[in-house]
Design an enzyme around this catalytic site. Structure first.
Site, PDB file in Angstrom:
ATOM      1  N   ASP A  44      13.099  64.377   7.766  1.00 30.71           N
ATOM      2  CA  ASP A  44      11.635  64.353   7.777  1.00 30.71           C
ATOM      3  C   ASP A  44      11.166  63.197   8.651  1.00 30.71           C
ATOM      4  O   ASP A  44      11.894  62.216   8.808  1.00 30.71           O
ATOM      5  CB  ASP A  44      11.089  64.178   6.345  1.00 30.71           C
ATOM      6  CG  ASP A  44       9.696  64.762   6.189  1.00 30.71           C
ATOM      7  OD1 ASP A  44       9.562  65.796   5.492  1.00 30.71           O
ATOM      8  OD2 ASP A  44       8.748  64.199   6.775  1.00 30.71           O
ATOM      9  N   GLY A 271      -9.005  84.457 -15.572  1.00 31.81           N
ATOM     10  CA  GLY A 271      -9.390  83.054 -15.737  1.00 31.81           C
ATOM     11  C   GLY A 271     -10.038  82.518 -14.481  1.00 31.81           C
ATOM     12  O   GLY A 271     -10.669  83.249 -13.720  1.00 31.81           O
ATOM     13  N   CYS A 278      -0.716  77.627  -1.342  1.00 33.42           N
ATOM     14  CA  CYS A 278      -0.160  78.858  -0.740  1.00 33.42           C
ATOM     15  C   CYS A 278      -1.131  80.027  -0.751  1.00 33.42           C
ATOM     16  O   CYS A 278      -1.611  80.452   0.303  1.00 33.42           O
ATOM     17  CB  CYS A 278       1.117  79.236  -1.464  1.00 33.42           C
ATOM     18  SG  CYS A 278       2.331  77.907  -1.432  1.00 33.42           S
TER      19      CYS A 278
HETATM   20  C1  UGA Z   1       2.916  81.246  -4.995  1.00 30.02           C
HETATM   21  C2  UGA Z   1       3.768  82.513  -5.195  1.00 30.02           C
HETATM   22  O1  UGA Z   1       3.732  82.917  -6.567  1.00 30.02           O
HETATM   23  C3  UGA Z   1       5.223  82.252  -4.802  1.00 30.02           C
HETATM   24  O2  UGA Z   1       5.972  83.451  -4.910  1.00 30.02           O
HETATM   25  C4  UGA Z   1       5.255  81.765  -3.349  1.00 30.02           C
HETATM   26  O3  UGA Z   1       6.574  81.458  -2.935  1.00 30.02           O
HETATM   27  C5  UGA Z   1       4.409  80.499  -3.236  1.00 30.02           C
HETATM   28  O4  UGA Z   1       3.056  80.799  -3.637  1.00 30.02           O
HETATM   29  C6  UGA Z   1       4.431  80.060  -1.803  1.00 30.02           C
HETATM   30  O5  UGA Z   1       3.861  80.761  -0.951  1.00 30.02           O
HETATM   31  O6  UGA Z   1       5.117  79.081  -1.486  1.00 30.02           O
HETATM   32  P1  UGA Z   1       2.571  78.992  -6.398  1.00 30.02           P
HETATM   33  O7  UGA Z   1       1.518  78.667  -5.394  1.00 30.02           O
HETATM   34  O8  UGA Z   1       3.562  77.967  -6.795  1.00 30.02           O
HETATM   35  O9  UGA Z   1       3.434  80.256  -5.889  1.00 30.02           O
HETATM   36  O10 UGA Z   1       1.804  79.388  -7.725  1.00 30.02           O
HETATM   37  P2  UGA Z   1       1.618  80.714  -8.605  1.00 30.02           P
HETATM   38  O11 UGA Z   1       2.445  80.612  -9.802  1.00 30.02           O
HETATM   39  O12 UGA Z   1       1.725  81.918  -7.762  1.00 30.02           O
HETATM   40  O13 UGA Z   1       0.093  80.542  -9.037  1.00 30.02           O
HETATM   41  C7  UGA Z   1      -0.937  80.569  -8.058  1.00 30.02           C
HETATM   42  C8  UGA Z   1      -2.295  80.457  -8.707  1.00 30.02           C
HETATM   43  O14 UGA Z   1      -2.645  81.666  -9.339  1.00 30.02           O
HETATM   44  C9  UGA Z   1      -2.425  79.364  -9.761  1.00 30.02           C
HETATM   45  O15 UGA Z   1      -3.642  78.677  -9.535  1.00 30.02           O
HETATM   46  C10 UGA Z   1      -2.450  80.136 -11.064  1.00 30.02           C
HETATM   47  O16 UGA Z   1      -3.179  79.453 -12.049  1.00 30.02           O
HETATM   48  C11 UGA Z   1      -3.117  81.419 -10.640  1.00 30.02           C
HETATM   49  N1  UGA Z   1      -2.792  82.588 -11.477  1.00 30.02           N
HETATM   50  C12 UGA Z   1      -1.514  83.056 -11.524  1.00 30.02           C
HETATM   51  C13 UGA Z   1      -3.779  83.231 -12.174  1.00 30.02           C
HETATM   52  O17 UGA Z   1      -4.972  82.840 -12.134  1.00 30.02           O
HETATM   53  N2  UGA Z   1      -3.467  84.355 -12.911  1.00 30.02           N
HETATM   54  C14 UGA Z   1      -2.215  84.827 -12.970  1.00 30.02           C
HETATM   55  O18 UGA Z   1      -1.986  85.843 -13.647  1.00 30.02           O
HETATM   56  C15 UGA Z   1      -1.207  84.160 -12.270  1.00 30.02           C
END
Ligand code: UGA
Length: 461
Positions: A44, A271, A278
């Site tokens: 990095d 919610g 991402c």
């Molecule tokens: C997301 C994807 O899920 C991963 O597969 C991907 O690799 C990653 O982006 C990336 O592009 O690197 P992440 O950003 O860590 O992962 O978080 P998530 O678990 O996907 O949650 C994203 C958002 O959606 C959070 O704010 C969460 O609170 C919200 N969410 C998630 C909801 O509001 N409802 C749901 O049912 C699920």
């Protein structure tokens, strides 16, 4: 299907690996590749980050990663450097894991870091090697980089490019990397595919599904997956809007939908919506790229996905204002949560923090508490007030707002929470609380997409 090119170069069975860009994705990938038994050099330009990792500290909150980092450092297989010459000499395979944030003033992805990392490596590598992009990029980037490599590499097409998108979630980074749902190899030759197969052999032997494809498809898989996930969340949140107008309950609706295997219950949690580094920027960059390609209409629905997501934040502020009696000026609001989701200290595009900011701008006295993200949140919004504990945030509050569903908040006893506050009024922005238990303890509960005490079904005209 494209034609794989044949090559005389043997597959290196135990390639040495560099991981360029050791943020969230890169640090996890470096540790996991070392866990699979490879010699790995993390690289990095940020000296402070490298110093931290060398000393066994992970510069962000990720459950389980610090322990794994410590273990891998102790084996001697994992080392870190800021020296790109050393990286070019060391690696047979170079993974590029630098960030692609949203560009300033545009929906496009900012590819500055990707271009800089490739340029720096390509000029230095002087023997057969494979460059593997892992960053999320607009489709067509790999094709452009292939031309760049051909033009700038001292060894020409001896240096090859592959794309291997990553699907890990924050909070489950190690688990998702070592036990992914699938692997995707975007390659231009049999040799590149063989190299990647050798790297991921332990996962493939365990039966992890593999899709081998061309570079453009591999780039697209990632943005298509994130767009689908964002759409699913906004779909149920759109239903929440309809529920709010009718007195229906979006949680029960989601529960009923989930029994249909074709729909499924994952990512159907209503919610405050999605945030983080991402999903929001990926759907915007996808729309931007599709426009450039002349197929903007094909993903125009993502604009609505984004808008539905933003409206949830505004609606949450509306509910908090209602709870405060119609005026937020001077209202003491305990904001529980700042991170974009639980088990993370990431506040990039965090819905929770956005709501806190809007409350503050309307004149509320907001006190925020997040178990892990206070520091990052404070750095992003120095004017906002942060509490050191949940109790401190709750003290004398007129309204409590649950904005990130950490266990500490959802497991709290309504009676104990009530003993702290000035008034027992709570807004559940994550549909995560046991509303009945709160009501039984004398709380007035408002929640997105759920009927309040006085739900009203408008008469049909
Ligand atoms: C997301 C994807 O899920 C991963 O597969 C991907 O690799 C990653 O982006 C990336 O592009 O690197 P992440 O950003 O860590 O992962 O978080 P998530 O678990 O996907 O949650 C994203 C958002 O959606 C959070 O704010 C969460 O609170 C919200 N969410 C998630 C909801 O509001 N409802 C749901 O049912 C699920």
């Amino acid at each position: 299907m494209f034609e794989l090119q044949h090559t005389d170069h043997p597959i290196v069975q135990r390639p040495r690996i560099t991981v360029v860009g050791v943020g969230y994705l890169g640090a996890t990938h470096a540790v996991c590749m070392a866990k699979l038994g490879f010699d790995v050099l993390g690289v990095d330009v940020d000296e402070a980050k490298i110093a931290e990792l060398r000393s066994g500290r992970v510069p962000f909150f990720e459950p389980g990663l610090p322990e794994q980092l410590g273990e891998m450092l102790a084996t001697g297989r994992l080392t870190f450097t800021t020296d790109l010459d050393e990286a070019a000499r060391f690696g047979d395979v170079h993974f590029i894991c630098v960030g692609t944030p949203q560009a300033e003033g545009s929906d496009a992805a900012d590819l500055t870091f990707v271009d800089a990392a490739f340029d720096a490596l390509v000029r230095r590598i002087d023997r057969k090697a494979l460059l593997v992009g892992k960053s999320t990029v607009p489709v067509g980037t790999a094709e452009r980089l292939t031309r760049m490599i051909a033009g700038r590499s001292p060894i020409g097409d001896e240096l090859e490019l592959a794309w291997n998108p990553e699907f890990l979630r924050e909070g489950f980074a190690v688990e998702d990397t070592l036990h992914p749902d699938r692997l995707v190899f975007g390659v231009a030759s049999e040799w590149a595919a063989g190299q990647l197969r050798a790297l991921y052999r332990p996962l493939l032997e365990r039966g992890t599904p593999l899709v081998v494809t061309d570079l453009a498809t591999a780039e697209l898989v990632k943005v298509a997956a994130n767009s689908f996930l964002a759409t699913k969340i906004s779909y149920i949140n759109a239903m929440a809007e309809v529920c709010e107008a009718t007195g229906a309950d979006v949680n029960r609706l989601a529960e009923a939908l989930a029994f249909d295997d074709r729909i499924g219950g994952r990512f159907l949690k209503p919610g405050l919506g999605f945030g983080g580094g991402c999903l929001p920027k990926d759907i915007r960059a996808f729309m931007h790229r599709a426009d450039e390609l002349g197929v903007g209409q094909a993903v125009e629905f993502l604009r609505e996905v984004d808008d539905i997501n933003t409206r949830r934040r505004v609606r949450t502020v509306d509910l908090i204002r209602e709870s405060a009696g119609g005026d937020l000026r001077g209202a003491r609001v305990a904001a529980l949560g700042a991170a974009f989701k639980p088990n993370s200290d990431d506040v990039r595009d965090a819905p929770a923090l956005d709501v806190a900011r809007m409350l503050y701008l309307e004149g509320a006295e907001v006190r925020i508490y997040d178990p892990e993200a206070n520091e990052n949140a404070h750095r992003a919004y120095p004017d906002l007030e942060f509490a050191d504990s949940m109790d401190e945030a709750l003290q004398d509050a007129d309204v409590v707002a649950l904005l990130t569903e950490w266990d500490e908040f959802t497991d709290a006893d309504p009676e104990a929470v009530g003993a702290r506050v000035g008034a027992r009024r709570i807004v559940d922005g994550r549909d995560a609380l046991d509303a009945d238990a709160y009501r039984a303890a004398g709380w007035e509960v408002r929640a997105l997409g759920r009927p309040g005490r006085r739900a009203r079904v408008p008469a049909r005209s």
